[in-house]
Design a protein around this motif. Structure first.
Motif, PDB file in Angstrom:
ATOM      1  N   SER A 150      19.449   7.297  -6.192  1.00 11.59           N
ATOM      2  CA  SER A 150      18.685   8.458  -6.624  1.00 11.59           C
ATOM      3  C   SER A 150      19.451   9.720  -6.255  1.00 11.59           C
ATOM      4  CB  SER A 150      17.304   8.477  -5.960  1.00 11.59           C
ATOM      5  OG  SER A 150      16.597   9.653  -6.306  1.00 11.59           O
ATOM      6  N   ASP A 151      19.491  10.676  -7.164  1.00 11.67           N
ATOM      7  CA  ASP A 151      20.174  11.938  -6.909  1.00 11.67           C
ATOM      8  C   ASP A 151      19.303  12.914  -6.139  1.00 11.67           C
ATOM      9  OD1 ASP A 151      22.483  11.115  -8.221  1.00 11.67           O
ATOM     10  OD2 ASP A 151      21.727  11.752 -10.175  1.00 11.67           O
ATOM     11  N   GLU A 152      18.056  12.575  -5.944  1.00 11.89           N
ATOM     12  CA  GLU A 152      17.142  13.409  -5.152  1.00 11.89           C
ATOM     13  C   GLU A 152      16.395  12.531  -4.177  1.00 11.89           C
ATOM     14  OE1 GLU A 152      13.082  14.070  -7.409  1.00 11.89           O
ATOM     15  OE2 GLU A 152      14.740  14.376  -8.841  1.00 11.89           O
ATOM     16  N   LYS A 153      15.801  13.149  -3.176  1.00  9.94           N
ATOM     17  CA  LYS A 153      15.033  12.376  -2.210  1.00  9.94           C
ATOM     18  C   LYS A 153      13.800  11.791  -2.886  1.00  9.94           C
ATOM     19  CE  LYS A 153      16.467  14.876   1.942  1.00  9.94           C
ATOM     20  NZ  LYS A 153      16.025  15.640   3.136  1.00  9.94           N
ATOM     21  N   ILE A 154      13.493  10.563  -2.528  1.00  9.12           N
ATOM     22  CA  ILE A 154      12.268   9.977  -3.056  1.00  9.12           C
ATOM     23  C   ILE A 154      11.164  10.150  -2.008  1.00  9.12           C
ATOM     24  CG2 ILE A 154      13.437   8.354  -4.570  1.00  9.12           C
ATOM     25  CD1 ILE A 154      13.006   6.167  -2.571  1.00  9.12           C
ATOM     26  N   THR A 155       9.956  10.360  -2.488  1.00  9.48           N
ATOM     27  CA  THR A 155       8.812  10.607  -1.620  1.00  9.48           C
ATOM     28  C   THR A 155       7.870   9.412  -1.679  1.00  9.48           C
ATOM     29  OG1 THR A 155       8.979  12.984  -2.059  1.00  9.48           O
ATOM     30  CG2 THR A 155       6.928  12.186  -1.079  1.00  9.48           C
ATOM     31  N   ILE A 156       7.564   8.876  -0.506  1.00  9.27           N
ATOM     32  CA  ILE A 156       6.717   7.690  -0.416  1.00  9.27           C
ATOM     33  C   ILE A 156       5.443   8.034   0.352  1.00  9.27           C
ATOM     34  CG2 ILE A 156       6.536   5.340   0.504  1.00  9.27           C
ATOM     35  CD1 ILE A 156       9.593   5.150   0.201  1.00  9.27           C
ATOM     36  N   ARG A 157       4.314   7.672  -0.223  1.00  6.81           N
ATOM     37  CA  ARG A 157       3.036   7.804   0.476  1.00  6.81           C
ATOM     38  C   ARG A 157       2.628   6.422   0.959  1.00  6.81           C
ATOM     39  NH1 ARG A 157      -1.819  11.272   0.283  1.00  6.81           N
ATOM     40  NH2 ARG A 157      -3.582   9.992   0.946  1.00  6.81           N
ATOM     41  N   ASN A 158       2.593   6.252   2.272  1.00  9.94           N
ATOM     42  CA  ASN A 158       2.203   4.977   2.863  1.00  9.94           C
ATOM     43  C   ASN A 158       0.720   5.051   3.223  1.00  9.94           C
ATOM     44  OD1 ASN A 158       1.754   2.699   4.534  1.00  9.94           O
ATOM     45  ND2 ASN A 158       3.937   2.631   5.063  1.00  9.94           N
ATOM     46  N   ASN A 159      -0.109   4.500   2.352  1.00  9.68           N
ATOM     47  CA  ASN A 159      -1.556   4.566   2.556  1.00  9.68           C
ATOM     48  C   ASN A 159      -2.059   3.571   3.596  1.00  9.68           C
ATOM     49  OD1 ASN A 159      -2.183   6.592   0.518  1.00  9.68           O
ATOM     50  ND2 ASN A 159      -1.602   5.032  -0.981  1.00  9.68           N
ATOM     51  N   TYR A 160      -1.178   2.722   4.088  1.00  8.04           N
ATOM     52  CA  TYR A 160      -1.542   1.750   5.121  1.00  8.04           C
ATOM     53  C   TYR A 160      -1.317   2.333   6.515  1.00  8.04           C
ATOM     54  CZ  TYR A 160      -1.583  -2.687   7.728  1.00  8.04           C
ATOM     55  OH  TYR A 160      -1.862  -3.694   8.617  1.00  8.04           O
TER      56      TYR A 160
ATOM     57  N   ASN B 232       0.811  -1.215   0.000  1.00  7.99           N
ATOM     58  CA  ASN B 232       0.000   0.000   0.000  1.00  7.99           C
ATOM     59  C   ASN B 232       0.847   1.269   0.000  1.00  7.99           C
ATOM     60  OD1 ASN B 232      -3.133  -0.429   0.340  1.00  7.99           O
ATOM     61  ND2 ASN B 232      -2.116  -2.083   1.467  1.00  7.99           N
ATOM     62  N   CYS B 233       2.125   1.119  -0.346  1.00  5.05           N
ATOM     63  CA  CYS B 233       3.006   2.278  -0.495  1.00  5.05           C
ATOM     64  C   CYS B 233       3.081   2.691  -1.961  1.00  5.05           C
ATOM     65  CB  CYS B 233       4.416   1.956   0.006  1.00  5.05           C
ATOM     66  SG  CYS B 233       4.577   1.957   1.801  1.00  5.05           S
ATOM     67  N   VAL B 234       3.129   3.995  -2.199  1.00  4.85           N
ATOM     68  CA  VAL B 234       3.282   4.533  -3.546  1.00  4.85           C
ATOM     69  C   VAL B 234       4.487   5.460  -3.560  1.00  4.85           C
ATOM     70  CG1 VAL B 234       2.230   5.884  -5.392  1.00  4.85           C
ATOM     71  CG2 VAL B 234       0.789   4.421  -3.948  1.00  4.85           C
ATOM     72  N   ILE B 235       5.423   5.211  -4.478  1.00  5.51           N
ATOM     73  CA  ILE B 235       6.573   6.112  -4.646  1.00  5.51           C
ATOM     74  C   ILE B 235       6.143   7.208  -5.605  1.00  5.51           C
ATOM     75  CG2 ILE B 235       8.990   6.288  -5.329  1.00  5.51           C
ATOM     76  CD1 ILE B 235       9.234   3.268  -4.800  1.00  5.51           C
ATOM     77  N   LEU B 236       6.044   8.426  -5.100  1.00  2.00           N
ATOM     78  CA  LEU B 236       5.452   9.512  -5.874  1.00  2.00           C
ATOM     79  C   LEU B 236       6.366  10.027  -6.979  1.00  2.00           C
ATOM     80  CD1 LEU B 236       3.709  11.505  -2.988  1.00  2.00           C
ATOM     81  CD2 LEU B 236       2.784   9.677  -4.421  1.00  2.00           C
ATOM     82  N   ASN B 237       7.657   9.867  -6.827  1.00  2.00           N
ATOM     83  CA  ASN B 237       8.597  10.306  -7.874  1.00  2.00           C
ATOM     84  C   ASN B 237       9.493   9.134  -8.290  1.00  2.00           C
ATOM     85  OD1 ASN B 237       9.834  10.313  -5.341  1.00  2.00           O
ATOM     86  ND2 ASN B 237      11.274  11.939  -5.891  1.00  2.00           N
ATOM     87  N   GLU B 238       8.862   8.077  -8.727  1.00  2.00           N
ATOM     88  CA  GLU B 238       9.561   6.831  -9.078  1.00  2.00           C
ATOM     89  C   GLU B 238      10.584   7.017 -10.191  1.00  2.00           C
ATOM     90  OE1 GLU B 238       7.166   3.355 -10.446  1.00  2.00           O
ATOM     91  OE2 GLU B 238       7.516   2.674  -8.387  1.00  2.00           O
ATOM     92  N   ASP B 239      10.370   8.020 -11.049  1.00  2.24           N
ATOM     93  CA  ASP B 239      11.308   8.265 -12.153  1.00  2.24           C
ATOM     94  C   ASP B 239      12.696   8.670 -11.658  1.00  2.24           C
ATOM     95  OD1 ASP B 239       9.349   7.653 -13.954  1.00  2.24           O
ATOM     96  OD2 ASP B 239       8.806   9.728 -14.403  1.00  2.24           O
ATOM     97  N   ALA B 240      12.797   9.119 -10.406  1.00  5.15           N
ATOM     98  CA  ALA B 240      14.088   9.548  -9.859  1.00  5.15           C
ATOM     99  C   ALA B 240      15.001   8.365  -9.545  1.00  5.15           C
ATOM    100  CB  ALA B 240      13.877  10.386  -8.598  1.00  5.15           C
TER     101      ALA B 240
END
Length: 325
Positions: free
Chosen positions: A137-147, A113-121
């Motif tokens: 990744s050269d930038e921070k990745i953002t994860i939305r944990n819907n669980y 139930n996690c979504v990586i919002l900037n998976e292209d990074a």
């Protein structure tokens, strides 16, 4: 004890920096600097975590010891080009992303139930000689944990998966490893399931195990410790004392009746059963470590888990300052 941590962040010209992220790694405790480069954190208690000072275009600062007020001058980050290995990757990006999601986020409800919002990074490399798939990744990745109900900013320090042959099949998986710094924020939408799911992820976790260890809570409804195949009294194997608002845990060596001399490093293993059904194994490669009031332990590279506990990945990870209600 409640306390306040404050300070000022400037650039190489002593000009104040606005919007610098200041947070305790792996927690919900954080803030950003104002127009004058000032910040303030009010804490009820300080977790066993590194204070991270991070700003785009500048080198991050990591403080293991914090003395307020803090005055930091950030240096512009130097652009370091990663070594390019002219070797074709035998797998598609879709296949590699699937491995990353499974090995980093996990296969549990939390992970799925996690979504990586900037998976292209996320970028990948592959070493055919070692059968090693790595991600960075050269930038921070953002994860939305819907669980669990968190938005998590993740600095992917290291990630790789090792196989026994040139494949991405779990049948030949040798092991995986990741290292990150992270900051947790609550998802603003109200969902009553978040609290229930957080407790579910907490129960039976290594955080829960160490919390029970320092509180000496054992039993069929909690954890049972086994020395080999036999249930045992934890007091026979661990000494617990108070040191600087933390608990110092000393692991007693196993009594060996032999005349054979050994120069091997400290090694002690136990089997663990949670609620009479979830089996795990814990291996101590250190004879002592610390545990804070939240159940977080030090020497994480010298304490290994296998079994049920090890199935949980970042998708089940709770903030270090999480306390079950």
């Amino acid at each position: 004890m409640a306390q306040t941590i404050n300070g000022k962040i400037v650039d190489e010209n002593n000009s104040p920096l606005y919007g610098v992220s200041v947070y305790f790694d792996g927690t919900t405790i954080g803030t950003t600097t104002d127009n004058d480069g000032l910040f303030e954190l009010k804490l009820q208690s300080v977790p066993n975590a590194t204070l991270v000072i991070s700003y785009i275009g500048y080198e991050s600062i990591y403080l293991n010891t914090v003395q307020s007020p803090i005055e930091i001058k950030l240096k512009p980050s130097s652009i370091v080009l990663k070594e390019v290995i002219l070797e074709p990757i035998p797998f598609s990006r879709k296949e590699m992303l699937a491995v990353f999601r499974e090995q980093f986020l996990g296969r549990t409800k939390g992970g799925k139930n996690c979504v990586i919002l900037n998976e292209d990074a996320i970028q990948f490399s592959y070493e055919s000689k070692n059968f090693k798939l790595a991600a960075f990744s050269d930038e921070k990745i953002t994860i939305r944990n819907n669980y669990l109900g968190y938005i998590i900013e993740v600095d992917l320090v290291d990630f790789y998966v090792l196989y026994d042959k040139r494949t991405l099949s779990n049948d030949y998986l040798r092991g995986s490893y990741f290292a990150v710094t992270s900051f947790f924020r609550e998802i603003e939408e109200i969902d009553k399931s978040y609290d229930k799911n957080r407790i579910s992820s907490y129960l039976g976790s290594f955080k829960h195990f160490f919390k029970n260890l320092i509180e000496k809570k054992w039993g069929k409804k909690e954890f049972i410790l086994f020395d080999g195949s036999f249930a045992t009294d934890a007091n026979l194997h661990f000494e617990i004392s108070d040191v600087n608002n933390m608990k110092l845990i000393k692991v007693k060596p196993k009594a060996i009746t032999t005349n054979i001399q050994t120069t091997s490093k400290f090694f002690r293993s136990f089997n663990v059963l949670y609620k009479n059904k979830e089996q795990s194994k814990i291996i101590f490669k250190t004879s002592e470590f610390y545990v804070d009031a939240f159940g977080n332990h030090t020497h994480i590279d010298q304490i290994d888990f296998s079994g049920e506990i090890s199935e949980k990945r970042f998708g089940d990870m709770l903030p270090l300052d999480f306390e079950p209600k």
